[in-house]
Design an enzyme around this catalytic site. Sequence first.
Site, PDB file in Angstrom:
ATOM      1  CD  GLN A  16      69.388  52.598  76.940  1.00 46.37           C
ATOM      2  OE1 GLN A  16      68.168  52.582  76.701  1.00 46.37           O
ATOM      3  NE2 GLN A  16      70.242  53.288  76.221  1.00 46.37           N
ATOM      4  CG  ASP A  44      72.290  43.721  85.176  1.00 46.86           C
ATOM      5  OD1 ASP A  44      71.278  44.429  85.167  1.00 46.86           O
ATOM      6  OD2 ASP A  44      73.369  44.028  84.596  1.00 46.86           O
ATOM      7  CE1 TYR A  56      71.710  50.952  71.618  1.00 49.27           C
ATOM      8  CE2 TYR A  56      71.801  51.993  69.455  1.00 49.27           C
ATOM      9  CZ  TYR A  56      71.604  50.877  70.231  1.00 49.27           C
ATOM     10  OH  TYR A  56      71.319  49.673  69.640  1.00 49.27           O
ATOM     11  CB  ALA A  78      71.506  41.782  77.253  1.00 50.05           C
ATOM     12  CB  ILE A 109      57.964  48.441  60.350  1.00 48.32           C
ATOM     13  CG1 ILE A 109      58.786  48.782  59.104  1.00 48.32           C
ATOM     14  CG2 ILE A 109      57.051  47.235  60.139  1.00 48.32           C
ATOM     15  CD1 ILE A 109      59.534  47.634  58.471  1.00 48.32           C
TER      16      ILE A 109
HETATM   17  C1  UD2 Z   1      67.233  53.468  63.977  1.00 48.56           C
HETATM   18  C2  UD2 Z   1      67.080  52.645  65.248  1.00 48.56           C
HETATM   19  C3  UD2 Z   1      67.648  53.388  66.420  1.00 48.56           C
HETATM   20  C4  UD2 Z   1      69.069  53.845  66.128  1.00 48.56           C
HETATM   21  C5  UD2 Z   1      69.095  54.669  64.847  1.00 48.56           C
HETATM   22  C6  UD2 Z   1      70.512  55.033  64.475  1.00 48.56           C
HETATM   23  C7  UD2 Z   1      65.083  51.260  65.027  1.00 48.56           C
HETATM   24  C8  UD2 Z   1      63.654  51.069  65.437  1.00 48.56           C
HETATM   25  N1  UD2 Z   1      65.679  52.376  65.507  1.00 48.56           N
HETATM   26  O1  UD2 Z   1      66.470  54.643  64.072  1.00 48.56           O
HETATM   27  O2  UD2 Z   1      67.639  52.546  67.555  1.00 48.56           O
HETATM   28  O3  UD2 Z   1      69.899  52.706  66.014  1.00 48.56           O
HETATM   29  O4  UD2 Z   1      68.563  53.875  63.759  1.00 48.56           O
HETATM   30  O5  UD2 Z   1      70.558  55.702  63.278  1.00 48.56           O
HETATM   31  O6  UD2 Z   1      65.658  50.445  64.337  1.00 48.56           O
HETATM   32  N2  UD2 Z   1      59.285  57.750  60.992  1.00 48.56           N
HETATM   33  C9  UD2 Z   1      58.095  58.245  60.496  1.00 48.56           C
HETATM   34  N3  UD2 Z   1      56.955  57.989  61.174  1.00 48.56           N
HETATM   35  C10 UD2 Z   1      56.919  57.269  62.335  1.00 48.56           C
HETATM   36  C11 UD2 Z   1      58.144  56.776  62.848  1.00 48.56           C
HETATM   37  C12 UD2 Z   1      59.312  57.040  62.149  1.00 48.56           C
HETATM   38  O7  UD2 Z   1      58.064  58.909  59.457  1.00 48.56           O
HETATM   39  O8  UD2 Z   1      55.822  57.078  62.885  1.00 48.56           O
HETATM   40  C13 UD2 Z   1      60.504  57.974  60.222  1.00 48.56           C
HETATM   41  C14 UD2 Z   1      61.667  58.540  61.035  1.00 48.56           C
HETATM   42  O9  UD2 Z   1      61.626  59.929  61.074  1.00 48.56           O
HETATM   43  C15 UD2 Z   1      62.858  57.991  60.251  1.00 48.56           C
HETATM   44  C16 UD2 Z   1      62.364  56.648  59.694  1.00 48.56           C
HETATM   45  O10 UD2 Z   1      60.938  56.696  59.775  1.00 48.56           O
HETATM   46  O11 UD2 Z   1      63.178  58.817  59.181  1.00 48.56           O
HETATM   47  C17 UD2 Z   1      62.845  55.460  60.497  1.00 48.56           C
HETATM   48  O12 UD2 Z   1      62.575  55.709  61.871  1.00 48.56           O
HETATM   49  P1  UD2 Z   1      62.814  54.587  62.995  1.00 48.56           P
HETATM   50  O13 UD2 Z   1      62.471  55.223  64.296  1.00 48.56           O
HETATM   51  O14 UD2 Z   1      62.112  53.335  62.635  1.00 48.56           O
HETATM   52  O15 UD2 Z   1      64.354  54.242  62.901  1.00 48.56           O
HETATM   53  P2  UD2 Z   1      65.667  55.171  62.810  1.00 48.56           P
HETATM   54  O16 UD2 Z   1      66.346  54.774  61.536  1.00 48.56           O
HETATM   55  O17 UD2 Z   1      65.376  56.601  63.035  1.00 48.56           O
END
Ligand code: UD2
Length: 303
Positions: free
Chosen positions: A75, A53, A140, A73, A185
């Site tokens: 959460q 850790d 976070y 590393a 993605i």
């Molecule tokens: C990103 C980060 C997250 C946090 C956040 C802060 C990733 C994977 N997540 O979240 O950890 O840092 O930014 O702003 O990098 N969507 C769909 N269909 C799906 C999944 C998602 O339409 O099946 C949309 C979702 O509503 C959003 C966009 O795609 O508008 C991106 O979603 P995400 O979960 O990949 O990433 P995000 O930007 O919400």
Amino acid sequence: MNSQTILITGGLGQVGSYLTDRFCTDNKVIVLDNTSSPCRHDVPAGVQLVVGDIQGPEAVRLVEQADVVIHTAAQIDVNRSLDQPLFDCENNILGTLNLLEAARRTSLKRFVYFSSAAIYGDTIYTPIDENHPTQPLSPYGVSKLTGEQYALMYHRAFDLPVAVLRPFNIYSPRQDPSNPYSGVITKFIERSKAQQSPIIFGDGEQTRDFISVHDIVNLVQLLIEKDEAIGKVFNAGTGTQTSVNRLAEIVQDVFDSDLPVEYQKARTGDIRHSVADISAAEGLGFAPKVSLEDGLAEFVAKM
Ligand code: UD2
């Protein structure tokens, strides 16, 4: 880069594993990982894996052996941080502080801290530069921002050669598809593989800056090599914004699918637009190389 001892915290994770692959050919790499990440990878031959850790004494011992620390590393689950803010704080703030405190007594060449674009919160203007207001919307985001602040303070107060990276939406074929919070993605690819329509939350006109993990690794290398990076923060994006609708089209092209897209209710708190101003990284010589089309083709090649 001359051969160095590089400690990669979270070296079994989505990003850490690619950093390990890249740096282990010319350096001694030590991976410190608590194996909490569902994205587990075989550690390449010659890499030392320490299961432990970042908050523990083991981490201190490893920092003392290193020339470079790359601290990935964390959460990383935004929703878990909302449910368990203390857990998030301990991992991300106290864990980071433990490493920095160990680093303070060493002659490290670089301490690279992985922050997140989550520190910006709601977008006030685009493209988002490093001076954009920071108003995190989750524990976070607060813990990542606090880690940055500690790291930069260690540079100012103790001359620790810190460089901070703020990644936007990173993607790679190693992101765990079973995690409900994996990125859009990974979600689209998994559904396409199963010959199901992508699900879009909201109208799909929200935009993101999707960056391949390979470009992230290139930028980290610059942060290690270039002394101009010390004491500074760098957005890690491509500078290109892509709507979720457009992303769905590209994924469907890659899979040669014409299934209709399914629309569902927008996610609460979803940010509308996000795209990085990457001038600071460009100043170090960074240029994103992987187009979204090529990055997505890599997923198919790995299937
Ligand atoms: C990103 C980060 C997250 C946090 C956040 C802060 C990733 C994977 N997540 O979240 O950890 O840092 O930014 O702003 O990098 N969507 C769909 N269909 C799906 C999944 C998602 O339409 O099946 C949309 C979702 O509503 C959003 C966009 O795609 O508008 C991106 O979603 P995400 O979960 O990949 O990433 P995000 O930007 O919400």
